[in-house]
Design a protein around this motif. Sequence first.
Motif, PDB file in Angstrom:
ATOM      1  N   TYR A  64       5.207   5.057  -3.736  1.00  0.00           N
ATOM      2  CA  TYR A  64       4.644   4.145  -2.745  1.00  0.00           C
ATOM      3  C   TYR A  64       3.634   4.910  -1.892  1.00  0.00           C
ATOM      4  N   TYR A  72       5.226   3.259   4.714  1.00  0.00           N
ATOM      5  CA  TYR A  72       4.871   3.216   3.301  1.00  0.00           C
ATOM      6  C   TYR A  72       4.798   1.782   2.803  1.00  0.00           C
ATOM      7  N   SER A  73       3.944   1.554   1.829  1.00  0.00           N
ATOM      8  CA  SER A  73       3.829   0.240   1.205  1.00  0.00           C
ATOM      9  C   SER A  73       5.145  -0.120   0.524  1.00  0.00           C
ATOM     10  N   THR A  74       5.446  -1.410   0.466  1.00  0.00           N
ATOM     11  CA  THR A  74       6.634  -1.883  -0.244  1.00  0.00           C
ATOM     12  C   THR A  74       6.338  -2.161  -1.717  1.00  0.00           C
ATOM     13  N   ALA A  76       5.054  -0.585  -5.260  1.00  0.00           N
ATOM     14  CA  ALA A  76       4.863   0.685  -5.961  1.00  0.00           C
ATOM     15  C   ALA A  76       3.462   0.751  -6.569  1.00  0.00           C
TER      16      ALA A  76
END
Length: 431
Positions: A64, A72-74, A76
């Motif tokens: 991520y 962090y982005s959810t 991937a």
Amino acid sequence: MKKSKVVLAIVLAVVLLIAVWNVPTFSWFSRPHSQNGAQAVLGGSNGAYSINAYNGYNVSIATYPSNDGFTYSTTATTNYSGSNIPNNNRKYFKTTLTNNSGGEQNVSLYARTLSIPTANNGSLAIGVNGPTRSYHDYSTLAADTADATRDAMRIYFQKPKSAPDGWAGTEFYICWNEDTNTSIASLDSTGSNGTYYKMTYCGEKDNYYNYYVDIPKTATHAFFACENWAEGKQQSDLTADNWKKRTQTIKNLYGAGQSQLQSKIYKLTSTIDYGNTKVETPPDSVDGACINHFYSSIFVKTGSTYNAGLDQTTKIPTREGYTSNYIGTLEYYSGDTNVFTVDKTTGVITPVGAGEATLYTKAVGSSYSDSQQVETTVKVTAADNYVFNDVPIVKNVKMAANETVDVNWYVINNSPTTALTYTIDEVYVSN
């Protein structure tokens, strides 16, 4: 007595046969069926206190991205590359590892291929903030060349064909030690607190048998000795003949003119000095085979050539105080002609295909038949990029069965002025 031994051997053989017949799973080492196939185990039969050696077995990963290293982005991503990253900026990632193997294992995270355009001048580093901390700077690795220095000096030894008393053998040693106080020998009588190197035979010349050895340039004191001259003997046990089988201690080696590019030859005499055989002083200077500065690695792209010759003093800096990097006649060899070829005389490399191979640079002495060889890693790339394969991000993360671990890592542009562009093809796990 012999009869009782035969009876004992028969009894032990019968016991062993009974164990084999009655224990279906008999083997020299216990391996429970529940642990077959997926791993190698060292430890108890029930798996307790065992060390499992998986090869990244059944570990799922997801990476991520993050802009700040905290949020962090959810979703991937499989895009690990970066373009025009400003100087002193970072690109953050969190790779989540999940151990689905059912057993404990150690896992490492790698970048399959890291590629950096040469225009970036190697300003990239990879760091890890968790679960462990590490930092690896590629600024010196990603460059046209990297230099190495060989901090050794070549010592020569001559023995007359009409050997003096006690020197009839063919194998000889040098025993050296280091001591900043050059007024003392810093070697005991038998040389037991020094370091022994076996000398290499390099032919006959001028009615002498000749030998050489390379020892660290930090060596200050040394003596020559016959093979096993004092082995297993105390000083009090040595006879007068034993003492003749070693020379007196030679002091201040480096200060006496011996260096990486100025070899000295010590000639054995028939004179005995305080029980030891003397060598001629001062020693003579000889043109031995010596290399003191060379390339440790070279990047070359296909479609171009590169001159790796040691006589290219504008490319390979000379050691202070010297006007050359070598003594002797140079020869160059390729370790894999499918990667590159090299002109044996000039050292000019011609790439053939992408990959890595070793360049062997050999100096052949003009005084004797001895030689010295150094090795250079030549990395040939298909494009104008520096390419690194199987780059470790984090190594040996210990994971329990079904455990999930987050690896927080980043790429940083260390350049004070230049924007960074790089590519990472894939991130993968291994043991």
